[in-house]
Design a protein around this motif. Structure first.
Motif, PDB file in Angstrom:
ATOM      1  N   ARG A   1      13.057  20.013  -0.849  1.00  0.00           N
ATOM      2  CA  ARG A   1      11.893  20.761  -1.342  1.00  0.00           C
ATOM      3  C   ARG A   1      11.417  20.277  -2.711  1.00  0.00           C
ATOM      4  O   ARG A   1      11.250  21.064  -3.651  1.00  0.00           O
ATOM      5  CB  ARG A   1      12.195  22.260  -1.390  1.00  0.00           C
ATOM      6  N   LEU A   2      11.266  18.968  -2.860  1.00  0.00           N
ATOM      7  CA  LEU A   2      10.796  18.412  -4.132  1.00  0.00           C
ATOM      8  C   LEU A   2       9.382  18.892  -4.420  1.00  0.00           C
ATOM      9  O   LEU A   2       8.590  19.065  -3.511  1.00  0.00           O
ATOM     10  CB  LEU A   2      10.792  16.886  -4.083  1.00  0.00           C
ATOM     11  N   LYS A   3       9.087  19.068  -5.708  1.00  0.00           N
ATOM     12  CA  LYS A   3       7.729  19.437  -6.097  1.00  0.00           C
ATOM     13  C   LYS A   3       6.807  18.232  -6.009  1.00  0.00           C
ATOM     14  O   LYS A   3       5.665  18.330  -5.601  1.00  0.00           O
ATOM     15  CB  LYS A   3       7.730  19.976  -7.532  1.00  0.00           C
ATOM     16  N   ARG A   4       7.279  17.109  -6.419  1.00  0.00           N
ATOM     17  CA  ARG A   4       6.449  15.909  -6.442  1.00  0.00           C
ATOM     18  C   ARG A   4       7.308  14.682  -6.228  1.00  0.00           C
ATOM     19  O   ARG A   4       8.443  14.626  -6.693  1.00  0.00           O
ATOM     20  CB  ARG A   4       5.794  15.733  -7.838  1.00  0.00           C
ATOM     21  N   ILE A   5       6.728  13.679  -5.554  1.00  0.00           N
ATOM     22  CA  ILE A   5       7.315  12.339  -5.552  1.00  0.00           C
ATOM     23  C   ILE A   5       6.307  11.433  -6.243  1.00  0.00           C
ATOM     24  O   ILE A   5       5.121  11.454  -5.908  1.00  0.00           O
ATOM     25  CB  ILE A   5       7.606  11.850  -4.126  1.00  0.00           C
ATOM     26  N   TYR A   6       6.743  10.696  -7.215  1.00  0.00           N
ATOM     27  CA  TYR A   6       5.870   9.737  -7.899  1.00  0.00           C
ATOM     28  C   TYR A   6       6.118   8.355  -7.322  1.00  0.00           C
ATOM     29  O   TYR A   6       7.272   7.956  -7.160  1.00  0.00           O
ATOM     30  CB  TYR A   6       6.139   9.746  -9.410  1.00  0.00           C
ATOM     31  N   TYR A   7       5.020   7.679  -6.977  1.00  0.00           N
ATOM     32  CA  TYR A   7       5.117   6.312  -6.464  1.00  0.00           C
ATOM     33  C   TYR A   7       4.682   5.389  -7.587  1.00  0.00           C
ATOM     34  O   TYR A   7       3.596   5.552  -8.134  1.00  0.00           O
ATOM     35  CB  TYR A   7       4.203   6.120  -5.253  1.00  0.00           C
ATOM     36  N   SER A   8       5.524   4.463  -7.938  1.00  0.00           N
ATOM     37  CA  SER A   8       5.190   3.602  -9.060  1.00  0.00           C
ATOM     38  C   SER A   8       5.130   2.166  -8.558  1.00  0.00           C
ATOM     39  O   SER A   8       6.152   1.601  -8.169  1.00  0.00           O
ATOM     40  CB  SER A   8       6.264   3.776 -10.129  1.00  0.00           C
ATOM     41  N   ALA A   9       3.910   1.607  -8.531  1.00  0.00           N
ATOM     42  CA  ALA A   9       3.779   0.217  -8.083  1.00  0.00           C
ATOM     43  C   ALA A   9       4.556  -0.647  -9.059  1.00  0.00           C
ATOM     44  O   ALA A   9       4.344  -0.567 -10.268  1.00  0.00           O
ATOM     45  CB  ALA A   9       2.318  -0.195  -8.045  1.00  0.00           C
ATOM     46  N   PHE A  10       5.442  -1.457  -8.514  1.00  0.00           N
ATOM     47  CA  PHE A  10       6.224  -2.337  -9.368  1.00  0.00           C
ATOM     48  C   PHE A  10       5.279  -3.152 -10.244  1.00  0.00           C
ATOM     49  O   PHE A  10       4.332  -3.762  -9.764  1.00  0.00           O
ATOM     50  CB  PHE A  10       7.071  -3.255  -8.490  1.00  0.00           C
ATOM     51  N   SER A  11       5.507  -3.119 -11.540  1.00  0.00           N
ATOM     52  CA  SER A  11       4.632  -3.884 -12.429  1.00  0.00           C
ATOM     53  C   SER A  11       5.508  -4.744 -13.338  1.00  0.00           C
ATOM     54  O   SER A  11       6.666  -4.422 -13.584  1.00  0.00           O
ATOM     55  CB  SER A  11       3.718  -2.940 -13.201  1.00  0.00           C
ATOM     56  N   PRO A  12       4.963  -5.885 -13.775  1.00  0.00           N
ATOM     57  CA  PRO A  12       5.801  -6.807 -14.525  1.00  0.00           C
ATOM     58  C   PRO A  12       6.327  -6.173 -15.809  1.00  0.00           C
ATOM     59  O   PRO A  12       5.643  -5.384 -16.436  1.00  0.00           O
ATOM     60  CB  PRO A  12       4.853  -7.961 -14.844  1.00  0.00           C
ATOM     61  N   ILE A  13       7.538  -6.477 -16.156  1.00  0.00           N
ATOM     62  CA  ILE A  13       8.098  -5.999 -17.414  1.00  0.00           C
ATOM     63  C   ILE A  13       8.505  -7.212 -18.233  1.00  0.00           C
ATOM     64  O   ILE A  13       8.785  -8.271 -17.674  1.00  0.00           O
ATOM     65  CB  ILE A  13       9.340  -5.093 -17.187  1.00  0.00           C
ATOM     66  N   PRO A  14       8.547  -7.069 -19.537  1.00  0.00           N
ATOM     67  CA  PRO A  14       9.086  -8.159 -20.334  1.00  0.00           C
ATOM     68  C   PRO A  14      10.559  -8.328 -19.953  1.00  0.00           C
ATOM     69  O   PRO A  14      11.205  -7.367 -19.543  1.00  0.00           O
ATOM     70  CB  PRO A  14       8.953  -7.636 -21.778  1.00  0.00           C
TER      71      PRO A  14
ATOM     72  N   TYR B   1      -0.204   7.706  -2.548  1.00  0.00           N
ATOM     73  CA  TYR B   1      -0.475   9.045  -3.097  1.00  0.00           C
ATOM     74  C   TYR B   1      -1.399   9.834  -2.170  1.00  0.00           C
ATOM     75  O   TYR B   1      -1.201  11.020  -1.936  1.00  0.00           O
ATOM     76  CB  TYR B   1      -1.102   8.957  -4.491  1.00  0.00           C
ATOM     77  N   GLN B   2      -2.427   9.143  -1.621  1.00  0.00           N
ATOM     78  CA  GLN B   2      -3.332   9.840  -0.706  1.00  0.00           C
ATOM     79  C   GLN B   2      -2.578  10.328   0.529  1.00  0.00           C
ATOM     80  O   GLN B   2      -2.773  11.452   0.989  1.00  0.00           O
ATOM     81  CB  GLN B   2      -4.490   8.918  -0.315  1.00  0.00           C
ATOM     82  N   ALA B   3      -1.705   9.461   1.050  1.00  0.00           N
ATOM     83  CA  ALA B   3      -0.929   9.839   2.231  1.00  0.00           C
ATOM     84  C   ALA B   3       0.010  11.004   1.904  1.00  0.00           C
ATOM     85  O   ALA B   3       0.165  11.946   2.693  1.00  0.00           O
ATOM     86  CB  ALA B   3      -0.130   8.636   2.737  1.00  0.00           C
ATOM     87  N   ASP B   4       0.612  10.953   0.734  1.00  0.00           N
ATOM     88  CA  ASP B   4       1.511  12.010   0.264  1.00  0.00           C
ATOM     89  C   ASP B   4       0.761  13.348   0.225  1.00  0.00           C
ATOM     90  O   ASP B   4       1.251  14.382   0.668  1.00  0.00           O
ATOM     91  CB  ASP B   4       2.011  11.604  -1.128  1.00  0.00           C
ATOM     92  N   TRP B   5      -0.469  13.295  -0.292  1.00  0.00           N
ATOM     93  CA  TRP B   5      -1.312  14.491  -0.377  1.00  0.00           C
ATOM     94  C   TRP B   5      -1.598  15.053   1.012  1.00  0.00           C
ATOM     95  O   TRP B   5      -1.548  16.250   1.237  1.00  0.00           O
ATOM     96  CB  TRP B   5      -2.620  14.114  -1.094  1.00  0.00           C
ATOM     97  N   LEU B   6      -1.894  14.130   1.943  1.00  0.00           N
ATOM     98  CA  LEU B   6      -2.189  14.567   3.317  1.00  0.00           C
ATOM     99  C   LEU B   6      -0.981  15.268   3.934  1.00  0.00           C
ATOM    100  O   LEU B   6      -1.123  16.242   4.666  1.00  0.00           O
ATOM    101  CB  LEU B   6      -2.583  13.370   4.187  1.00  0.00           C
ATOM    102  N   MET B   7       0.212  14.789   3.610  1.00  0.00           N
ATOM    103  CA  MET B   7       1.415  15.409   4.164  1.00  0.00           C
ATOM    104  C   MET B   7       1.647  16.787   3.552  1.00  0.00           C
ATOM    105  O   MET B   7       2.060  17.719   4.215  1.00  0.00           O
ATOM    106  CB  MET B   7       2.650  14.533   3.891  1.00  0.00           C
TER     107      MET B   7
END
Lengths: 256, 409
Positions: free
Chosen positions: B248-261, B281-287
């Motif tokens: 029963r999570l409130k939110r799942i955050y999806y983080s597109a892998f982005s380059p790091i130093p 995120y859109q799909a998550d919202w639909l669910m």
């Protein structure tokens, strides 16, 4: 023709009282003009004293509270038109968001709600040392006349601090016990930056990820006209213009 | 460290180190104020974004690490032990003061505190809890607190964290156990799940027993990195749907892998496109709000990937043309929610308005946000689409006119 002056311009109580007298005298909305300005009255007629206490739906009261803060000059005329139709028998009108008048007023109310939310977000206090101790002072320019409606938010949050919020229409002062309203002040009354503001700006720059720079998305969430009094917004231009080279640098440095 | 860092230097290092966590929400907490507490802080239950950075992301909380020193070696993390990044560490007092000073100026809604793992999970968790305890008990701070919970920390510490925090989170990091083993050798999927389960039981328990001790009233959330491994959207959404259902999570955050130093060589050469994150995120919202299942959203997708060019609701409608057009004057709420262009609030307005009149196109124009794209999908008293257009013709009517940004576009 009747002319009603509502002053101050967000005084819902004055509107309510005038509207009751107009309704009691069955005066058609087309025969009334509404104005904020005491000198502007062309028609001196005042409606009779009797008030008609009409039961109005709770939804109308909530709508009117928001619309009263709107700067649109037609706000009182539109509210009176709606009231007229409600008491004339259109009892379910408030449940008909597709009605042109209801729709227009609901959009005005939504604009006020958004403005109130923005004000709770974008007011920036600066701490000023006064003789009787520190005081948090902010200058802010809301789109609508919302200061009285937003003040309880700041008291809930900062009840134990002395604070003042200055806007062009009106100012509010909280001394930890009581609220006092005073005339509005121009931007030149804004207090100078305090020491913590520089830390905030450094935080703002550090929490930005250049690999995700997206000026359009920024503009949609925080349009330029709302950035003028945000101290951190000074950095936006440099952050955006350097984002590409910082990102390329990260990719170039990857050992492969 | 050769030379002592100032608090401002530490703030820069430790905010930079924390920014890869996408969560910044301050919503879902209890309603409270400071009118009689003597302290500061309030919460209306709705979050407030006090600013936005030039990536368009909201700044709601002071998001920092207590320290970016860490003895874990997670490939995707800028703070892993082999990275050459500058290290810093706040004292508990410094974090407390920064939070209060920022809060007083209305810069933030509260604090989001996480940390690299130093000495032991318990030691690290104890430090995080000390910050929250000091804010709540010494300063009567009523603003929002989000704490990271360290998976291996002892139950007593987690219980105390939940007493002070509005939200707790633990990052699942990668969609599959295999990827986690490869990229985060010290982390275990089983431990992460056990901690989430424990949190969900405690959160539900505190909700049911209103007089018992408070526990993380704004629930728990997690983050999943997309595009660091080869998992498809279908794997990501299956994982997400499982997490929502089980814990029963409130939110799942999806983080597109982005380059790091200082990136690890295990990572892909190119960053994941931001549009992929957006579609997830859109799909998550639909669910969560529109009654779609992950399987429905993904049915017919190529290689288990969402169509980058169409939002998943529109893509679903195009695959299920037999369900359209929908009569706005008669259809059930569930069917209206599936119409591309009708959001939850528009649907509620339609349902309210149609009790009083037969809705016409002009009414829909006032009730719905996006009018043009609706036309092929709905029937009103004065409108019936001839037939649902084929995909290419339809695209010219409803397709988004904005190109999705790419990282290097």
């Amino acid at each position: 023709m009747y002319s009603i002056i509502i002053d101050p311009p967000d005084d819902l109580g004055a509107f309510r009282s005038a509207a009751r007298r107009l309704l009691a005298a069955r005066i058609d909305p087309a025969d009334v003009t509404w104005t904020d300005c005491p000198d502007a009255a062309l028609f001196q007629d005042v409606p009779p004293d009797a008030e008609r206490i009409a039961a109005v739906p709770r939804a109308f009261v909530e709508l009117a509270q928001a619309v009263a803060c709107h700067r649109d000059e037609s706000r009182w005329a539109l509210l009176y038109q709606l009231l007229w139709r409600l008491v004339a028998g259109e009892r379910t009108l408030m449940d008909q968001p597709s009605d042109t008048l209801v729709h227009r007023l609901q959009r005005m109310a939504a604009s006020v709600r958004r403005d109130r939310h923005r004000m709770t977000a974008f007011v920036r206090f600066r701490i000023v040392e006064a003789e009787d101790g520190p005081c948090s002072v902010a200058w802010y320019e809301p789109q609508h006349r919302i200061l009285r409606r937003v003040t309880p938010f700041f008291i809930d949050r900062f009840a134990s601090l002395r604070f003042a919020v200055l806007t062009p229409d009106l100012s509010v002062h909280w001394d930890r016990r009581a609220v006092r309203y005073a005339p509005g002040l121009s931007r030149s009354a804004a207090p100078p930056a305090d020491d913590v503001e520089d830390w905030w700006k450094r935080y703002y720059c550090a929490t930005f990820n250049p690999a995700r720079a997206n000026a359009k998305l920024l503009d949609s969430h925080m349009p330029k006209r709302f950035r003028r009094d945000l101290p951190e917004a000074d950095s936006i231009r440099d952050l955006l213009s350097n984002a590409g080279s910082r990102t390329d640098g990260m990719i170039g440095r990857q050992p492969r | 460290m050769t030379k002592a860092l100032s608090v401002a230097d530490k703030l820069e290092i430790l905010a930079d180190a924390a920014k890869y966590d996408a969560s910044c929400a301050s919503s879902g907490g209890e309603r409270r104020n400071s009118r009689s507490s003597g302290g500061i802080g309030s919460s209306t239950g709705n979050g407030i974004c006090h600013s936005y950075t030039p990536d368009g992301r909201c700044v709601s909380l002071l998001k920092i690490l207590l320290t970016n020193a860490c003895f874990y070696e997670c490939a995707y993390c800028i703070n892993r032990r082999s990275s050459n990044v500058r290290r810093a560490r706040f004292t508990v007092r410094e974090v407390v003061d920064l939070t209060l000073e920022f809060y007083k100026r209305n810069y933030i809604e509260g604090l989001f505190l996480s940390s690299g793992i130093i000495r032991s999970p318990d030691y690290t968790m104890e430090e995080l809890v000390r910050v929250a305890r000091t804010l709540r008990t010494e300063h009567a701070f009523r603003g929002y607190i989000h704490l990271k919970s360290i998976p291996e920390a002892s139950p007593d510490l987690i219980r105390e964290a939940g007493l002070y925090a509005d939200r707790l989170s633990i990052n699942i990091e990668l969609p599959t156990e295999e990827s986690l083993r490869r990229f985060a050798p010290e982390k275990r999927t089983a431990t992460i799940h056990a901690t989430m389960r424990d949190l969900s039981v405690k959160i539900a328990g505190a909700k049911t027993d209103g007089r018992g001790p408070r526990f993380s009233p704004a629930g728990q959330s997690t983050q999943l990195i997309v595009g660091a491994d080869s998992s498809s959207d279908s794997t990501v959404l299956a994982t997400a749907s499982g997490l929502y259902g089980t814990y029963r999570l409130k939110r799942i955050y999806y983080s597109a892998f982005s380059p790091i130093p200082e990136a690890s060589t295990l990572l892909p050469a190119r960053p994941a496109p931001l549009v992929r994150e957006n579609r997830l995120y859109q799909a998550d919202w639909l669910m969560r709000f529109y009654g779609f299942s992950a399987a429905e959203i993904l049915f017919g997708c190529t290689d288990g990937m969402l169509d980058p060019e169409l939002d998943p609701k529109l893509a679903w409608a195009l695959r299920n043309r037999d369900r359209f057009p929908v009569d706005v004057n008669a259809a059930e709420r569930e069917s209206l929610l599936r119409v591309p262009g009708l959001g939850v609030r528009s649907v509620d307005r339609v349902l309210s308005a149609r009790l009083h009149c037969r809705l016409r196109l002009d009414d829909i124009r006032r009730l719905a946000g996006s009018f043009r794209r609706l036309l092929p999908f709905i029937v009103t008293a004065d409108h019936h689409p001839a037939r649902l257009l084929d995909r290419s013709a339809l695209r010219s009517v409803v397709a988004p006119r904005v190109r999705q940004p790419t990282l290097f576009g």
